[in-house]
Structure formats: structure tokens, C-alpha cells
Write an enzyme that holds these catalytic residues in place. Sequence first.
Site, mmCIF file in Angstrom:
data_model
loop_
_atom_site.group_PDB
_atom_site.id
_atom_site.type_symbol
_atom_site.label_atom_id
_atom_site.label_comp_id
_atom_site.label_asym_id
_atom_site.label_seq_id
_atom_site.Cartn_x
_atom_site.Cartn_y
_atom_site.Cartn_z
ATOM 1 N N ARG B 10 -1.492 -39.325 5.996
ATOM 2 C CA ARG B 10 -0.098 -39.752 5.765
ATOM 3 C C ARG B 10 0.693 -39.687 7.074
ATOM 4 O O ARG B 10 1.551 -40.518 7.338
ATOM 5 C CB ARG B 10 0.573 -38.920 4.667
ATOM 6 C CG ARG B 10 0.646 -37.447 4.976
ATOM 7 C CD ARG B 10 1.436 -36.650 3.931
ATOM 8 N NE ARG B 10 1.224 -35.230 4.122
ATOM 9 C CZ ARG B 10 2.095 -34.292 3.794
ATOM 10 N NH1 ARG B 10 3.232 -34.612 3.234
ATOM 11 N NH2 ARG B 10 1.822 -33.023 4.011
ATOM 12 N N SER B 37 7.794 -36.540 2.646
ATOM 13 C CA SER B 37 6.401 -36.268 2.268
ATOM 14 C C SER B 37 5.461 -37.415 2.602
ATOM 15 O O SER B 37 4.325 -37.193 2.995
ATOM 16 C CB SER B 37 6.316 -35.983 0.764
ATOM 17 O OG SER B 37 7.101 -34.868 0.441
ATOM 18 N N GLU B 58 10.834 -45.495 -9.135
ATOM 19 C CA GLU B 58 9.713 -46.202 -8.506
ATOM 20 C C GLU B 58 9.554 -47.636 -8.985
ATOM 21 O O GLU B 58 9.219 -48.524 -8.203
ATOM 22 C CB GLU B 58 8.403 -45.426 -8.723
ATOM 23 C CG GLU B 58 8.338 -44.075 -8.013
ATOM 24 C CD GLU B 58 9.079 -42.970 -8.770
ATOM 25 O OE1 GLU B 58 9.491 -43.194 -9.923
ATOM 26 O OE2 GLU B 58 9.246 -41.874 -8.197
ATOM 27 N N PHE B 83 2.591 -41.500 -8.786
ATOM 28 C CA PHE B 83 3.881 -42.030 -9.248
ATOM 29 C C PHE B 83 3.921 -43.554 -9.157
ATOM 30 O O PHE B 83 4.669 -44.204 -9.876
ATOM 31 C CB PHE B 83 5.033 -41.416 -8.455
ATOM 32 C CG PHE B 83 5.087 -39.913 -8.537
ATOM 33 C CD1 PHE B 83 4.683 -39.252 -9.696
ATOM 34 C CD2 PHE B 83 5.512 -39.154 -7.465
ATOM 35 C CE1 PHE B 83 4.719 -37.866 -9.783
ATOM 36 C CE2 PHE B 83 5.555 -37.764 -7.540
ATOM 37 C CZ PHE B 83 5.147 -37.113 -8.698
ATOM 38 N N HIS B 108 -0.803 -38.247 -1.132
ATOM 39 C CA HIS B 108 -1.167 -37.117 -2.004
ATOM 40 C C HIS B 108 -2.350 -37.459 -2.925
ATOM 41 O O HIS B 108 -2.312 -37.287 -4.134
ATOM 42 C CB HIS B 108 0.062 -36.605 -2.760
ATOM 43 C CG HIS B 108 1.046 -35.923 -1.841
ATOM 44 N ND1 HIS B 108 1.595 -36.573 -0.752
ATOM 45 C CD2 HIS B 108 1.527 -34.666 -1.814
ATOM 46 C CE1 HIS B 108 2.389 -35.744 -0.097
ATOM 47 N NE2 HIS B 108 2.366 -34.571 -0.703
ATOM 48 N N ASP B 116 0.266 -27.935 -5.891
ATOM 49 C CA ASP B 116 1.218 -28.603 -6.776
ATOM 50 C C ASP B 116 0.627 -28.948 -8.143
ATOM 51 O O ASP B 116 1.348 -29.168 -9.107
ATOM 52 C CB ASP B 116 1.764 -29.875 -6.119
ATOM 53 C CG ASP B 116 3.078 -29.617 -5.400
ATOM 54 O OD1 ASP B 116 3.715 -28.584 -5.687
ATOM 55 O OD2 ASP B 116 3.459 -30.440 -4.555
ATOM 56 N N GLN B 120 0.917 -34.044 -9.627
ATOM 57 C CA GLN B 120 1.209 -34.683 -8.342
ATOM 58 C C GLN B 120 -0.031 -35.307 -7.685
ATOM 59 O O GLN B 120 0.058 -35.822 -6.570
ATOM 60 C CB GLN B 120 1.804 -33.664 -7.350
ATOM 61 C CG GLN B 120 2.789 -32.687 -7.950
ATOM 62 C CD GLN B 120 4.048 -33.360 -8.447
ATOM 63 O OE1 GLN B 120 4.764 -33.965 -7.676
ATOM 64 N NE2 GLN B 120 4.317 -33.273 -9.744
ATOM 65 N N ARG B 167 -2.582 -35.763 1.747
ATOM 66 C CA ARG B 167 -1.522 -34.812 2.090
ATOM 67 C C ARG B 167 -2.047 -33.884 3.186
ATOM 68 O O ARG B 167 -1.356 -33.582 4.145
ATOM 69 C CB ARG B 167 -1.149 -33.983 0.863
ATOM 70 C CG ARG B 167 -0.236 -32.807 1.187
ATOM 71 C CD ARG B 167 0.030 -31.964 -0.065
ATOM 72 N NE ARG B 167 0.942 -30.880 0.238
ATOM 73 C CZ ARG B 167 0.571 -29.673 0.675
ATOM 74 N NH1 ARG B 167 -0.703 -29.392 0.848
ATOM 75 N NH2 ARG B 167 1.462 -28.750 0.937
#
Lengths: 284, 323
Positions: B10, B37, B58, B83, B108, B116, B120, B167
Site C-alpha cells: 500500500r 491507511s 463507498e 469494503f 488490507h 483488526d 477488515q 497492510r
Amino acid sequence: MVECVPIMTDQELASVAAELRIWIIEMLTEAKSGHPGGSLSAIDILTVLWFAEMKGVSGGKLASDRDHFVLSKGHGVPALYAVLAKLGFIRPEELKTLRKIGSRLQGHPDRVRLPIVEASTGSLGQGLSVAQGMAMGLKMEGKSSRVYCLVGDGEVQEGQIWEAAMSAPKFQLSNLCVILDQNNGQIDGHVNEVMPIEPIANKWEAFGWNVIDINGHKISEIKSAFEKSRAAQNSSKKPTLILARTVKGKGVSFMENNIGWHGVAPKADECARAIDEIRKASRG
Amino acid sequence: MASVAAKATRQAFGEALAKLGEKHPEIVVLDADLAKSTKSEIFAKKFPNRFFEMGIAEANMIGTAAGLAFTGKLPFLCSFGCFLTGRYDTIRLSVAYAQANVRLVGTHAGVGIGDDGHSQMGLEDIALMRALPTMGVFQPMDALETEHIMNYLVKEWKGPAYLRLTRQNVPDLFPAGAKFEPLKLMNLRKPAHKGGFKIACIATGATTAEAVQASDQLASQGVALSVWNAHSLKPFDSETTLKIAADANLILTVEDHTVIGGLGTCVAETLAEAGQKTQLVKLGVQDTFGESGEGFELYEKHGISAAEIAKKVNQLLRSEGKN
């Protein structure tokens, strides 16, 4: 600058709308399926929009700095196809191919097969976000082009509509004009019984929109609402919502306010009766 | 987890995006309250007028990106992978069906995110994105490959594409000076020259480092494990896969994703459709949910850490020896 469309009188626009009502009925009869109710409720709005309001879309040609349109209530697409055929963007004979295999005239708008429909819609709630993105892109380019988007009143039950309702004022999209076709009908019944949306004008106002409340079948009111919205593009930072109060199935007595005609095509005899009525009303 | 921690993909994405933004004014970026993030904030700080903060919404971000694409922009929209796939209908219609030139960036990826927990973790994003016609699906193994894929996505790819990122940090693997061949599997550890039961490993994303480390551990024990990296899950390089299969007795796939519809499935489909009978063993998340924990603990638990991969290879070799 784009060319202005030839100025049409309210009466001329009304007679175009009557002719397009007939085309809608004919193409749905031929297709044996589709959505007459929401096409007929929207046709007066679409006629005024495409024949009197939008810039750069006349004579079967698209200007590069033209205005844009997204049909978020995708099931009303027969009304849009009729308008596009009348304007010379598709051949009138092609209307007979609606919903048939190989046709560009899909049951719901498909921008890959028919680019002029701009957005592929049919899953309700999505088109407004796409229209917003177009308005943002045009604004970034410094273009004065406007983006229009027609949403249904049942459609505003979708959460994504309110995400866009929240974001368009944030981005100060005064070049975005949404028309809410409030025909108070959806598949399972009357909108305010299925899932109440009122007070709908207050909701959009509270989200930061200029709201203009009109009769969505009165040509003069539709015209003036569009004019007000366009005039405010530079003076206001707000996007516009035109709350168009309409009648589902408008123009055909046995379809008007009858939920049963949301998504059922007329049979041959019903088609003949409907056309006869529309012709008589138009002449009268 | 592999010991050498270089950079999260990322982070490499965020840096590459900001760099590409200089020569590509058509690039615009959207994020849904996760810019810190997803690392889209690097672009946001450099080009504030081309960055749109869409808030925690989103679906609206996805549709808006399609509209921007229709006016000639090249939108990168960013969120956690899970998401984005959560708004599948909007991706399906407003982006894929409309063939909007949109880059969906899902960070992620997998159980590797650790603490998390399941909500997530992008665990089925590859499967869902692969199912959409015209959608390309890409996943880099390290920072340099991320940069190569970003160049490819900006300069060459047309239509919608999904980019899956980690991540956690991953070590550098892409050989210095090596040529990036878009859409092709890349060999990182060579197969054994001698005969015997040959196992070839195909991995993707963060698990490629695990496979490479497993191969190096096994090599010190005199066991050969060839390793290939798949940065493109769609289109999938079936040609190279079949060549690998022709030279191996067993293919082992490794991914931090459900084994349903991901890399293992790409290989299974390729082998079956070609009538290639090479055995396949799929390592990954075995039709179960993620949970909280350290990323390396979860890699152990799901059998996708270097140690677990090496253990699996030895076990496969032993059971082959008994037959």
C-alpha cells in the site's frame, strides 16, 4: 459555444411528447415486456429536457461541450429511446428491436452498446453518483456543461441516493440538476405505503439542494424550472433538485395511477386503445 | 512472516501514484475516509485539487469514479478491499458493465492484516472481482512490482481493474534489473534439475515471500521447491502454468485469500481445462473466517507461513515416498 436548439413553443413540445407517448406504447407492445408506467410519467420532462433545455444535442449530432443526461431510473428507458429516435440519434425503426437479442436497445440503459445513454443503469440508486462524477469532471475541466439526472421516487429509498445527495453539495455542483419523477408508484404499491419518503422536498433542502417543486406534466413549469436551475449555475453553489409531481402511466386512462402497469407491456388491443386516447387528447 | 520487512505494498502504491500524478494530469483519486491507511494521502497532499474525500460512503465513491472516467479522467478509488466488494452491485453495474476506466484499489488484503480481525480483511475480493467481465485483477508481491503494475495500469491497461495490496510490510523480492513482464508468471526459485518427485509452488501477494523463504529453507535441507509469482489473477497466465505443470508432479498454490475463487482456483481451472493431470494442493484460507491476532500467527494457523509451507512440502514428499 454550442448551437442553441431551435426554440419550440409549449404547444409544439406537448405535441412531440404526445407522439413519443405513442412510440413508447408501440415499442413496449412490440417488445412484449417493459415499463410503461414510469416511461409515461417521465416523457414530458424528458421531452422538454432534450428538445428545449439541453445544449449541444440537436440534429442527431453531439457537440463536444454539450450537456449530459443520466437516466438513473433505468427502467424508464423506453421514454429515453423515444426521445433519441425523435432527435435522430437512433433510427425510429430501431425502436422495434427493444429488448431483442443483438439490439443496442437493452431493457435497461447500456452505455457500451449505446454510448449516448452515458451510464449503464437499472440497479436503482446508482445513476446519481455517476452523474455527480461527470459533473465533477466537467467542472474540473472548466466547462460550463450541465449534467441532468432523472431519478424515480421509489428509487430514493436506496441508501446510495442519500450518499450522493450529501456529497454533491459538498463539491458545490451547481452544474448538476436532478429531476425526481414523483409518480408515487413502485412495483409493490404506492411509494408512501411501501416505504414513505416524505417530506421529500424538506429532505433534499436539508441536504443542501435548491429544490423546485413543479407539476411534471406542465410544459411551462418544467421549462421554467430548468431555466431557473441553469440561471443559478454561476450565482449559486448548490445543485438543483426539481421535484416533478407526475402521474404514473400519464396519458393513457387505464394505466394512470394503476400500479399494475409498472412493468407490464400492453397487448395489441390495449395498444390500439392507448394510441387512440393519446391522439384524441393531443388533437383536443 | 518473512524476516526482512521492507515496505507494505500500500505504501509503494501511494508513492507510485503520487509520482505518476506528475506526468498524468488525468489521474484523480477518491478515498472514503481511509486515505491515511490506503496511502492515497500521499497523492492528496501533492495534488489536493485532484483528490476527492468522499466520506464513509463507498458505493457513492464507486459510482462517482465511473462518472469521472466518462469525462476522460483516470480515477483511482481506494478503500479496504472488503469494503469495496461490500458494494459489489455498484462495481458490477456502474463500473464493470459500463466498462468504466476505473482503478479500484483494495488494501488490507487477507489475514495478514492481523489484529483488526475478520471484518477488515479482504478475503474473497479476488474471487468476486474475477467474476466480473472486463475486470483485471492484480496483486503485487513487493514494492518494486507494485511500481511496475502501477505503471502498467496507468499507461497500458484499458477498462476496469482491481489492485489488491497489503497492510503489512513485505520484503523485496523482485530481482534488481529484471524486466517486468505484464500478465506473466515470474520465476523466483528454479526447479530441480534432477529427477524425483517435483513440487512447484505458485504464490501471489504477501505469500510469495513466504514461499520463497520456504524454498530457501528447504534448499538447505537438500529439497528443491520452485517458486513462481502471479501478479495477475485475471487475465491469468495459463500458458506458463501449463509449462510448470508439465515439468512438475505437484503444484502447490499459496495465497492469503479464500481458496475458493482465488489463485488456487485459477490454477485448478487451467489444469482441468487442459486435461493436465498434475496434482494440485491449495494453501490459503480454507473456507473459514479470519480473526484477530498477529499477522504471523494467522499465517501459521492458516498454513501459509514459510515454516508451514516447508512443513507441507516435506509432508507431501514423505507421503509420496510411501506410495
